[in-house]
Design an enzyme around this catalytic site. Structure first.
Site, PDB file in Angstrom:
ATOM      1  N   ASP A   1       0.917  -1.115  -0.115  1.00 32.32           N
ATOM      2  CA  ASP A   1       0.101  -0.109   0.187  1.00 32.32           C
ATOM      3  C   ASP A   1       0.984   1.367  -0.072  1.00 32.32           C
ATOM      4  OD1 ASP A   1       0.850  -0.022   2.537  1.00 32.32           O
ATOM      5  OD2 ASP A   1      -0.987  -0.070   3.621  1.00 32.32           O
ATOM      6  N   SER A   2       2.444   1.199   0.078  1.00 27.69           N
ATOM      7  CA  SER A   2       3.259   2.195  -0.163  1.00 27.69           C
ATOM      8  C   SER A   2       2.945   2.787  -1.547  1.00 27.69           C
ATOM      9  CB  SER A   2       4.533   1.603   0.004  1.00 27.69           C
ATOM     10  OG  SER A   2       4.925   0.414  -0.771  1.00 27.69           O
TER      11      SER A   2
ATOM     12  N   ASP B   1      -1.262  -6.262  -0.627  1.00 31.18           N
ATOM     13  CA  ASP B   1      -1.577  -5.482   0.508  1.00 31.18           C
ATOM     14  C   ASP B   1      -2.698  -5.186   0.581  1.00 31.18           C
ATOM     15  OD1 ASP B   1      -0.060  -4.792   2.767  1.00 31.18           O
ATOM     16  OD2 ASP B   1       1.031  -3.115   1.970  1.00 31.18           O
TER      17      ASP B   1
ATOM     18  N   LYS C   1      -1.320  -9.434   2.690  1.00 22.53           N
ATOM     19  CA  LYS C   1      -0.695  -9.043   3.595  1.00 22.53           C
ATOM     20  C   LYS C   1      -1.490  -8.132   4.578  1.00 22.53           C
ATOM     21  CE  LYS C   1       2.813  -5.725   3.741  1.00 22.53           C
ATOM     22  NZ  LYS C   1       2.350  -4.951   4.718  1.00 22.53           N
TER      23      LYS C   1
ATOM     24  N   GLU D   1      -1.552  -5.547   8.157  1.00 22.29           N
ATOM     25  CA  GLU D   1      -0.866  -5.024   9.240  1.00 22.29           C
ATOM     26  C   GLU D   1      -1.413  -5.122  10.675  1.00 22.29           C
ATOM     27  OE1 GLU D   1       0.345  -0.942   8.499  1.00 22.29           O
ATOM     28  OE2 GLU D   1       0.844  -1.264   6.556  1.00 22.29           O
TER      29      GLU D   1
ATOM     30  N   GLU E   1       9.277  -4.338  10.757  1.00 21.31           N
ATOM     31  CA  GLU E   1       9.660  -3.164   9.898  1.00 21.31           C
ATOM     32  C   GLU E   1      10.053  -2.064  11.178  1.00 21.31           C
ATOM     33  OE1 GLU E   1       6.888  -1.193   7.354  1.00 21.31           O
ATOM     34  OE2 GLU E   1       8.044   0.609   7.377  1.00 21.31           O
TER      35      GLU E   1
END
Ligand code: KIV
Length: 297
Positions: A58-59, A97, A127, A129, A197
């Protein structure tokens, strides 16, 4: 739902990377290479470079869509980018993501979103978070639905505000304990892999003996099973600052600006296009064409 099927393509000379491949690399101590990609050319480059895992992170919100943070990107935008990556990817495992707001509210919503990433964008895994109660429940539900899940702990950009900004985590005993609890809970819930991270090298190192899941680090030091970087960061595709853990392997932003500036200068001074960039036509054809041209007053 789209009627086009971006299902996994056959491998071109490379055995497709699976979760078992990654587990085997972890057992053998062979480092795993993961990178983000957001489009077809990025996927082709990752494929050709021989990386193991491609994440459509999602970056993308910031690197390719120009949003101020990752929380702005929608499921539809992510699916469009992820499907483009799928079209260029044969060997590496493809992870999509789940964006902010697309999985937190309930198990049903999380499973529905994850299924869209598999059905509409051809993902091998998704993925999500954080490792709190809600994320752990969502992992269990998605895994129970037959979709592999990668977790993400430490600095989780979707909750950067709660974490006090884009800051390394686990730098106090209490914070390190929270990272450990979340990683272990995600592992227990069925994550095949977890991203660590921006946590201290020593914290990652202390945790690794307890990790059966494949651990991919970004700013977590060298002890993890593999590394991930954002493609735009490692290739210098943006002009902004960079996090401490980013190493630049190229400076494509400068190269792009320089190429565009030379193009602009040559268009303006008439150097481009030159004779070698022009198409020809036989003289008799040109004469016939000219003779047939209507005259304009
Ligand atoms: O969105 C992303 O690119 C990520 C990686 C940095 C792990 O989550």
């Amino acid at each position: 739902m789209s009627t086009r099927s971006p299902a996994r393509r056959p491998a071109h000379g490379r055995t497709p990377v699976t979760r078992e491949t990654l587990a085997g690399k972890k057992r053998a101590g062979d480092k795993i290479v993961m990178v983000t990609a957001y489009d077809y050319p990025g996927a082709l480059a990752a494929e050709e470079a021989g990386v193991d895992v491609v994440l459509v992170g999602d970056s993308a919100a910031m690197t390719v869509l120009g949003y101020p943070d990752t929380n702005e990107v929608t499921v539809d935008e992510m699916l469009m980018l992820t499907a483009a990556v799928r079209r260029g990817l044969h060997g590496p495992l493809l992870v999509g993501d789940l964006p902010f707001g697309s999985y937190e509210a309930s198990d049903e919503i999380a499973v529905e979103t994850a299924r869209r990433f598999v059905d509409e964008a051809g993902c091998d895994a998704v993925k999500l978070e954080r490792g709190g109660e809600a994320s752990v429940a969502r992992v269990r539900a998605i895994v129970a639905a037959g979709i592999p899940v990668m977790g993400h702990v430490g600095l989780t950009p979707q909750s950067a505000v709660e974490l006090g900004g884009f800051k390394a985590q686990g730098r106090t005993a209490e914070s390190a304990r929270r990272v450990a609890d979340e990683a272990l809970a995600l592992q227990e819930a069925g994550c095949f892999s977890i991203v660590f991270e921006a946590i201290p090298d020593a914290v990652a190192r202390a945790l690794m003996p307890s990790m059966k899941a494949v651990v991919i680090g970004i700013g977590a030091g060298p002890s993890t099973d593999g590394q991930v970087l954002v493609m735009h960061d490692l290739l210098g595709m943006s002009s902004g600052g960079k996090a401490r853990f980013v190493k630049r392997y190229a400076n494509l932003h400068s190269a792009t600006v320089e190429g565009l500036a030379r193009y602009a200068a040559e268009v303006r001074d008439g150097t481009y296009p030159g004779p070698e960039h022009c198409y020809g036509i036989p003289d008799d054809e040109l004469a016939a064409f000219r003779a047939a041209l209507p005259s304009v007053d």
